[in-house]
Write a protein that holds these residues in place. Structure first.
Motif, short mmCIF file in Angstrom:
data_model
loop_
_atom_site.label_atom_id
_atom_site.label_comp_id
_atom_site.label_asym_id
_atom_site.label_seq_id
_atom_site.Cartn_x
_atom_site.Cartn_y
_atom_site.Cartn_z
N VAL A 203 -3.10 4.67 -12.29
CA VAL A 203 -3.31 3.23 -12.13
C VAL A 203 -4.13 3.01 -10.87
N ARG A 204 -5.14 2.15 -10.99
CA ARG A 204 -5.95 1.77 -9.82
C ARG A 204 -6.10 0.27 -9.82
N LEU A 205 -5.56 -0.39 -8.81
CA LEU A 205 -5.59 -1.84 -8.73
C LEU A 205 -6.72 -2.29 -7.80
N PRO A 206 -7.45 -3.35 -8.18
CA PRO A 206 -8.68 -3.72 -7.45
C PRO A 206 -8.44 -4.57 -6.21
N PHE A 207 -7.65 -4.03 -5.28
CA PHE A 207 -7.35 -4.77 -4.06
C PHE A 207 -7.34 -3.81 -2.87
N THR A 208 -7.65 -4.32 -1.71
CA THR A 208 -7.61 -3.56 -0.47
C THR A 208 -6.52 -4.13 0.42
N TYR A 209 -5.63 -3.28 0.86
CA TYR A 209 -4.51 -3.69 1.70
C TYR A 209 -4.99 -3.95 3.12
N LEU A 210 -4.57 -5.06 3.70
CA LEU A 210 -4.99 -5.45 5.05
C LEU A 210 -3.90 -5.29 6.09
N GLY A 211 -2.64 -5.33 5.67
CA GLY A 211 -1.53 -5.24 6.60
C GLY A 211 -0.40 -6.13 6.15
N ALA A 212 0.65 -6.17 6.96
CA ALA A 212 1.87 -6.87 6.57
C ALA A 212 2.36 -7.80 7.66
N ASN A 213 3.11 -8.79 7.24
CA ASN A 213 3.79 -9.70 8.16
C ASN A 213 5.28 -9.60 7.91
#
Length: 235
Positions: A203-213
């Motif tokens: 599975v490859r999802l078309p999003f880039t992770y930026l970080g968390a709060n």
């Protein structure tokens, strides 16, 4: 129709988002209460949260079934299932790990590890994450990896709160993310906040992770949870 979502409030600026290495040490994530008292069946149980009895599901998978539970806490449900199914291979993984020292039944392994860094050496008939994704930063990456940990006929079930998926400006990212998950073969029950996948696959999802709060506040469970920020586009 997607429900249970809401616009973000008190959005942290991008420089205040934290990466997953720092997130693992935050008190909201490195907690000692996650799945500590949850048992296999009954009121406060895996069967109630998942909508089925994991031991019954495993028993239908043949003489030597396998179960991987992510964010397993004390592993009480896993211990019970292991006693019912002595030939099963059962693995629990938790950031904090079990706090009570007790001998494990044969076939059960409880691993203390960061799920962002850990991977299994085998595939499983059942992969579960009972309310654990609420505390994972890059939860989409974990779902991508977990999809490959299933056997060809295996089942993955995890709780997902779409309201904690955010765009860079803090607005709701649930619709594009759920659309991408469905396109990849996942099903989502908004009523139960349950995500499921049948059959292991890449599975490859078309999003880039930026970080968390980690200071996003309570989610639908009423407990503090982590908000995860993504931008459109692959990594």
């Amino acid at each position: 129709m997607i429900d249970g979502t809401s616009p973000a409030t008190d959005v942290p600026p991008p420089h205040r988002l934290i990466d997953d290495d720092r997130l693992a040490g935050h008190s909201v994530v490195a907690n000692s209460t996650m799945n500590r008292e949850r048992v296999l069946t009954g009121v406060n149980s895996y069967a109630r949260e998942l909508g089925f009895d994991p031991a019954e599901f495993l028993d239908s998978r043949g003489p030597a079934p396998s179960w991987l539970d992510l964010c397993s806490g004390e592993g009480q449900a896993l211990r019970a299932a292991s006693r019912q199914l002595p030939r099963a291979v059962i693995t629990g993984v938790d950031l904090v790990g079990p706090l009570r020292r007790a001998e494990l039944p044969d076939g059960l392994e409880l691993v203390t590890a960061d799920l962002g860094q850990w991977s299994p050496a085998r595939r499983y008939d059942l992969v579960t994450c009972v309310h654990g994704l609420h505390y994972i930063g890059d939860r989409l990456a974990l779902l991508e990896r977990a999809a490959t940990w299933l056997t060809s006929t295996g089942l993955l079930v995890a709780h997902l709160d779409p309201a904690t998926l955010r765009r860079p400006d803090g607005t709701d990212a649930s619709r594009p993310v759920l659309a991408a998950l469905r396109a990849a073969g996942f099903d989502y029950s908004a009523r139960h906040h349950r995500l499921s996948l049948r059959g292991g696959r890449p599975v490859r999802l078309p999003f880039t992770y930026l970080g968390a709060n980690p200071d996003a506040g309570p989610n639908y469970t009423g407990q503090p949870a982590v908000a995860s920020y993504y931008r459109d586009g692959g990594r």
